[in-house]
Write an enzyme that holds these catalytic residues in place. Structure first.
Site, PDB file in Angstrom:
ATOM      1  N   THR A 162     -13.378   5.463   7.342  1.00  0.00           N
ATOM      2  CA  THR A 162     -13.899   4.604   6.278  1.00  0.00           C
ATOM      3  C   THR A 162     -13.828   3.142   6.698  1.00  0.00           C
ATOM      4  O   THR A 162     -13.348   2.808   7.778  1.00  0.00           O
ATOM      5  CB  THR A 162     -13.056   4.771   4.997  1.00  0.00           C
ATOM      6  OG1 THR A 162     -11.722   4.330   5.284  1.00  0.00           O
ATOM      7  CG2 THR A 162     -13.052   6.212   4.507  1.00  0.00           C
ATOM      8  N   TYR A 218       0.833  -1.199   0.000  1.00  0.00           N
ATOM      9  CA  TYR A 218       0.000   0.000   0.000  1.00  0.00           C
ATOM     10  C   TYR A 218       0.874   1.258   0.000  1.00  0.00           C
ATOM     11  O   TYR A 218       0.637   2.189  -0.786  1.00  0.00           O
ATOM     12  CB  TYR A 218      -0.938  -0.001   1.213  1.00  0.00           C
ATOM     13  CG  TYR A 218      -1.883   1.168   1.248  1.00  0.00           C
ATOM     14  CD1 TYR A 218      -2.980   1.227   0.395  1.00  0.00           C
ATOM     15  CD2 TYR A 218      -1.683   2.232   2.124  1.00  0.00           C
ATOM     16  CE1 TYR A 218      -3.856   2.308   0.415  1.00  0.00           C
ATOM     17  CE2 TYR A 218      -2.554   3.308   2.165  1.00  0.00           C
ATOM     18  CZ  TYR A 218      -3.632   3.344   1.304  1.00  0.00           C
ATOM     19  OH  TYR A 218      -4.488   4.420   1.323  1.00  0.00           O
ATOM     20  N   LYS A 222       0.931   4.054  -3.157  1.00  0.00           N
ATOM     21  CA  LYS A 222       0.588   5.460  -2.950  1.00  0.00           C
ATOM     22  C   LYS A 222       1.789   6.371  -3.210  1.00  0.00           C
ATOM     23  O   LYS A 222       1.640   7.467  -3.755  1.00  0.00           O
ATOM     24  CB  LYS A 222       0.008   5.673  -1.547  1.00  0.00           C
ATOM     25  CG  LYS A 222      -1.366   5.039  -1.366  1.00  0.00           C
ATOM     26  CD  LYS A 222      -2.363   5.604  -2.385  1.00  0.00           C
ATOM     27  CE  LYS A 222      -3.763   5.114  -2.168  1.00  0.00           C
ATOM     28  NZ  LYS A 222      -4.747   5.808  -3.015  1.00  0.00           N
TER      29      LYS A 222
END
Length: 147
Positions: free
Chosen positions: A85, A51, A55
């Protein structure tokens, strides 16, 4: 890994390339490319190597495109801050062995320091439509207005 790279790198870069190609050089139209970045692009987190790398790729793409300075094109990779989220719920449910920084994200939730998706979206839209958009290729919404 392939799914993460496809979602977080390949798709945004292909879309950016398609948008950049929509107008001939020298065109007066203003096109804006917004990459959704993350604090994980700028800080390595144990358990999140893929991840973080995907990014960071978006941030670096924005920097390189900005150096190319295509006519009529602005680009910025924006970190929206920590948003409440499903990803945050997954983080808080992950074992400390898999994600050693879990406690930090639990504290953000407990202390009401997570942005709502709606508030984060409004900040992103406001910045993307502002005159300042693209003046820096990489920004964090939490730093906007502090300079």
């Amino acid at each position: 890994i392939a799914r993460a790279v496809t979602l977080n790198v390949a798709a945004p870069l292909m879309l950016a390339n398609a948008l950049a190609a929509t107008s001939a050089p020298g065109a007066s139209a203003s096109r804006r490319i917004v990459h959704i970045s993350s604090g994980a692009a700028r800080n390595a987190y144990a358990g999140w190597s893929v991840y973080c790398a995907t990014k960071a790729a978006l941030d670096h793409h924005a920097r390189a495109v900005a150096l190319d300075a295509p006519a009529g094109l602005r680009i910025c990779s924006i970190a929206p801050g920590v948003i409440d989220t499903g990803m945050q719920r997954m983080i808080r449910a992950t074992s400390v062995d898999q994600f050693p920084m879990r406690e930090r994200f639990e504290q953000l939730k407990q202390n009401g320091l997570l942005s709502t998706p709606e508030a984060a979206a409004q900040q992103l839209i406001d910045y993307a439509l502002s005159d300042a958009f693209g003046s820096l290729p990489v920004v964090d919404v939490r730093e906007l207005g502090k300079a």
